[in-house]
Design a protein around this motif. Structure first.
Motif, PDB file in Angstrom:
ATOM      1  N   ARG A  25       2.069  40.943  45.811  1.00 14.16           N
ATOM      2  CA  ARG A  25       3.263  40.140  46.142  1.00 14.16           C
ATOM      3  C   ARG A  25       3.398  38.966  45.164  1.00 14.16           C
ATOM      4  N   VAL A  26       2.251  38.335  44.870  1.00 11.92           N
ATOM      5  CA  VAL A  26       2.268  37.215  43.914  1.00 11.92           C
ATOM      6  C   VAL A  26       2.745  37.689  42.546  1.00 11.92           C
ATOM      7  N   ILE A  27       2.251  38.855  42.113  1.00 16.00           N
ATOM      8  CA  ILE A  27       2.638  39.400  40.806  1.00 16.00           C
ATOM      9  C   ILE A  27       4.126  39.707  40.766  1.00 16.00           C
ATOM     10  N   VAL A  28       4.634  40.335  41.831  1.00 22.36           N
ATOM     11  CA  VAL A  28       6.065  40.639  41.908  1.00 22.36           C
ATOM     12  C   VAL A  28       6.881  39.349  41.864  1.00 22.36           C
ATOM     13  N   ASP A  29       6.411  38.328  42.577  1.00 22.01           N
ATOM     14  CA  ASP A  29       7.113  37.043  42.598  1.00 22.01           C
ATOM     15  C   ASP A  29       7.141  36.412  41.204  1.00 22.01           C
ATOM     16  N   ARG A  30       6.027  36.545  40.486  1.00 16.48           N
ATOM     17  CA  ARG A  30       5.973  35.991  39.131  1.00 16.48           C
ATOM     18  C   ARG A  30       6.969  36.690  38.212  1.00 16.48           C
ATOM     19  N   PHE A  31       6.947  38.006  38.232  1.00 13.74           N
ATOM     20  CA  PHE A  31       7.853  38.748  37.357  1.00 13.74           C
ATOM     21  C   PHE A  31       9.313  38.481  37.688  1.00 13.74           C
ATOM     22  N   SER A  32       9.607  38.281  38.951  1.00 15.86           N
ATOM     23  CA  SER A  32      10.997  38.043  39.351  1.00 15.86           C
ATOM     24  C   SER A  32      11.501  36.682  38.877  1.00 15.86           C
ATOM     25  N   LYS A  33      10.559  35.750  38.621  1.00 17.13           N
ATOM     26  CA  LYS A  33      10.951  34.403  38.191  1.00 17.13           C
ATOM     27  C   LYS A  33      11.185  34.310  36.685  1.00 17.13           C
ATOM     28  N   ILE A  34      10.651  35.269  35.903  1.00 18.05           N
ATOM     29  CA  ILE A  34      10.847  35.253  34.460  1.00 18.05           C
ATOM     30  C   ILE A  34      12.316  35.534  34.151  1.00 18.05           C
ATOM     31  N   GLY A  35      12.907  34.699  33.301  1.00 17.43           N
ATOM     32  CA  GLY A  35      14.305  34.876  32.937  1.00 17.43           C
ATOM     33  C   GLY A  35      15.250  34.034  33.759  1.00 17.43           C
ATOM     34  N   SER A  36      14.741  33.391  34.805  1.00 16.30           N
ATOM     35  CA  SER A  36      15.563  32.484  35.609  1.00 16.30           C
ATOM     36  C   SER A  36      14.875  31.130  35.663  1.00 16.30           C
ATOM     37  N   VAL A  37      15.575  30.156  36.183  1.00 16.33           N
ATOM     38  CA  VAL A  37      14.998  28.807  36.275  1.00 16.33           C
ATOM     39  C   VAL A  37      14.208  28.698  37.579  1.00 16.33           C
ATOM     40  N   PRO A  38      12.866  28.654  37.494  1.00 12.88           N
ATOM     41  CA  PRO A  38      12.059  28.615  38.720  1.00 12.88           C
ATOM     42  C   PRO A  38      12.083  27.230  39.361  1.00 12.88           C
ATOM     43  N   GLU A  39      11.905  27.213  40.635  1.00 15.27           N
ATOM     44  CA  GLU A  39      11.825  25.940  41.357  1.00 15.27           C
ATOM     45  C   GLU A  39      10.428  25.351  41.188  1.00 15.27           C
ATOM     46  N   THR A  40      10.387  24.050  40.979  1.00 19.56           N
ATOM     47  CA  THR A  40       9.105  23.368  40.845  1.00 19.56           C
ATOM     48  C   THR A  40       8.969  22.311  41.937  1.00 19.56           C
ATOM     49  N   GLY A  41       7.749  21.942  42.197  1.00 18.56           N
ATOM     50  CA  GLY A  41       7.491  20.909  43.199  1.00 18.56           C
ATOM     51  C   GLY A  41       6.230  20.143  42.846  1.00 18.56           C
ATOM     52  N   THR A  42       6.040  19.014  43.472  1.00 17.87           N
ATOM     53  CA  THR A  42       4.839  18.221  43.205  1.00 17.87           C
ATOM     54  C   THR A  42       3.615  18.933  43.774  1.00 17.87           C
ATOM     55  N   ALA A  43       2.519  18.873  43.039  1.00 13.82           N
ATOM     56  CA  ALA A  43       1.297  19.535  43.474  1.00 13.82           C
ATOM     57  C   ALA A  43       0.098  18.797  42.908  1.00 13.82           C
ATOM     58  N   VAL A  44      -1.018  18.908  43.592  1.00 15.54           N
ATOM     59  CA  VAL A  44      -2.280  18.355  43.095  1.00 15.54           C
ATOM     60  C   VAL A  44      -2.865  19.386  42.142  1.00 15.54           C
ATOM     61  N   TRP A  45      -2.980  18.990  40.892  1.00 16.57           N
ATOM     62  CA  TRP A  45      -3.335  19.952  39.838  1.00 16.57           C
ATOM     63  C   TRP A  45      -4.721  20.559  40.056  1.00 16.57           C
ATOM     64  N   GLN A  46      -5.668  19.766  40.533  1.00 17.70           N
ATOM     65  CA  GLN A  46      -7.014  20.301  40.758  1.00 17.70           C
ATOM     66  C   GLN A  46      -6.984  21.478  41.734  1.00 17.70           C
ATOM     67  N   GLU A  47      -6.218  21.318  42.804  1.00 16.38           N
ATOM     68  CA  GLU A  47      -6.164  22.369  43.817  1.00 16.38           C
ATOM     69  C   GLU A  47      -5.504  23.642  43.272  1.00 16.38           C
ATOM     70  N   VAL A  48      -4.453  23.467  42.475  1.00 18.26           N
ATOM     71  CA  VAL A  48      -3.751  24.621  41.903  1.00 18.26           C
ATOM     72  C   VAL A  48      -4.678  25.418  40.999  1.00 18.26           C
ATOM     73  N   VAL A  49      -5.439  24.716  40.154  1.00 18.51           N
ATOM     74  CA  VAL A  49      -6.345  25.396  39.227  1.00 18.51           C
ATOM     75  C   VAL A  49      -7.451  26.113  39.990  1.00 18.51           C
ATOM     76  N   ARG A  50      -8.008  25.465  40.995  1.00 18.28           N
ATOM     77  CA  ARG A  50      -9.084  26.095  41.778  1.00 18.28           C
ATOM     78  C   ARG A  50      -8.573  27.349  42.476  1.00 18.28           C
ATOM     79  N   ARG A  51      -7.377  27.283  43.053  1.00 22.14           N
ATOM     80  CA  ARG A  51      -6.815  28.469  43.724  1.00 22.14           C
ATOM     81  C   ARG A  51      -6.540  29.580  42.705  1.00 22.14           C
ATOM     82  N   SER A  52      -6.131  29.203  41.510  1.00 22.66           N
ATOM     83  CA  SER A  52      -5.837  30.200  40.481  1.00 22.66           C
ATOM     84  C   SER A  52      -7.094  30.941  40.048  1.00 22.66           C
ATOM     85  N   VAL A  53      -8.189  30.201  39.976  1.00 19.84           N
ATOM     86  CA  VAL A  53      -9.444  30.795  39.509  1.00 19.84           C
ATOM     87  C   VAL A  53     -10.154  31.553  40.627  1.00 19.84           C
TER      88      VAL A  53
END
Length: 382
Positions: free
Chosen positions: A220-248
């Motif tokens: 689902r995450v992969i599909v969501d990523r591909f669907s956002k390419i080519g359009s303007v994605p929505e962004t929001g404030t986030a704690v960068w440490q948490e985002v990186v840890r979740r990504s890894v």
């Protein structure tokens, strides 16, 4: 592996540059010949003018006088200064002489004129004739530089247009491919979701179903990523440490146990503006590349900090390193050193960071045999 886009784009660039250089050289050679030819003609005119000056005292008949005066009056474009050595006087033609010290001004001009052209000596009159290039010749001498500037501007505009056109075409390919991929993945993803629900109803092993659910969520995450390419994605404030840890976290269980992941994060939250699904893609791509570069064994270090208006994330590996000549090329679509790679991971990462997050990504440092450090810069969120 030969880059996909580079294989045809490089010859086009070289051909374009070769044609541009040829046009410039031909233009300069032609203009230079024209200037030299005109300079010779002006020298001949001045020599005739000088001869007429010598004949002037000797012209007794009115017809000869008329011809001599006609020759002398014909010069309306070439600045000349006649210096009479006997009388010590100066006379000038086609020159604007300032009020005041006319002799001093003309003396300086004779020095300037002599540097450009050797004076013509009127021996019988003990006079020296100095002359400068005509206004037409001076303009013609400037013409190659004006022409060269115009050609350079044209080349820059044409080259920029070509690059923009290629980039726009690549963007369309990116967007089209991404949208189509998301669309194609949607159908089997829906089916997998239905099958997991069916397995839950049939009381299958909960541990097994939980693992399947994780992979379905990953899809689902992969599909969501591909669907956002080519359009303007929505962004929001986030704690960068948490985002990186979740990504890894997802990759941590799926990479070699000989790879150690280290985190050097500040204790205080580093707040940035980002789209987490897309940015996680960047971290995952860099992490996978680091694992491949180390051959599945080594240390990957994630270092985060703040500097001025920017926050930085360094991803450092202990792999084989990258040659300096490839620092910029590795971000080009199609460039890869892997036998089975497509060369799209880093290009996609740069697109996400630069275009969707107004940030920067580059190779901070690399040493062959010791490792590489990639740096990501994002604007600080106050």
């Amino acid at each position: 592996m030969i880059p996909i886009f580079e294989s045809w784009r490089q010859p086009v660039k070289l051909l374009f540059m070769a044609v541009a250089v040829a046009v410039v050289l031909v233009s300069l050679v032609f203009s230079n010949r024209l200037v030299k030819q005109l300079a010779k003609e002006e020298r001949s005119k001045i020599e005739i003018w000088a001869a007429a000056m010598e004949l002037l005292p000797k012209s007794g008949e009115s017809s000869d006088m008329k011809l001599v005066l006609q020759i002398l009056q014909s010069n309306k474009t070439i600045p000349v200064i006649l210096h009479d050595k006997t009388a010590g006087s100066f006379s000038a033609n086609n020159l604007k002489i300032p009020e005041g010290d006319a002799s001093g001004y003309l003396l300086k001009k004779t020095v300037e004129f002599e540097k450009k052209h050797a004076p013509i000596v009127l021996e019988e009159l003990n006079q020296y004739l100095y002359y400068d290039d005509s206004y037409i010749l001076k303009r013609l001498q400037l013409y190659p530089y004006v022409q060269l500037s115009a050609i350079v501007v044209f080349i820059v505009l044409a080259f920029t247009s070509l690059v923009s056109s290629q980039r726009a075409q690549q963007n369309k390919i990116w967007a089209g491919l991404s949208k189509e991929t998301a669309h194609q993945l949607g159908t089997p993803l829906s089916a997998l979701t239905a099958w997991t629900e069916y397995l839950k109803l049939r009381s299958f092993d909960p541990v097994l179903i939980a693992e399947i659910d994780k992979d379905v969520d990953r899809l689902r995450v992969i599909v969501d990523r591909f669907s956002k390419i080519g359009s303007v994605p929505e962004t929001g404030t986030a704690v960068w440490q948490e985002v990186v840890r979740r990504s890894v976290a997802y990759l941590e269980k799926r990479i070699s146990g000989k790879v150690e992941l280290r985190f050097k994060f500040p204790e205080s939250p580093v707040v940035v503006q980002l789209n987490e699904p897309l940015f996680s893609w960047v971290v995952e791509n860099l992490t996978k590349n680091a694992v491949d570069a180390m051959g599945g064994e080594g240390v990957i270090t994630y270092t985060m900090g703040e500097r001025g208006n920017y926050c930085y994330l360094d991803i450092d590996d202990t792999g084989k390193g990258i040659a300096k000549s490839r620092f910029n090329r590795i971000f080009q679509p199609g460039f890869t050193t892997k036998e089975r790679g497509w060369g799209l991971g880093l290009s996609l990462a740069k697109r996400i960071v630069k275009e969707y997050h107004n940030g920067k990504i580059f190779v901070k440092q690399s040493e062959i045999g010791k490792g590489t450090t990639f740096r990501i810069l994002l604007r600080r969120r106050w």
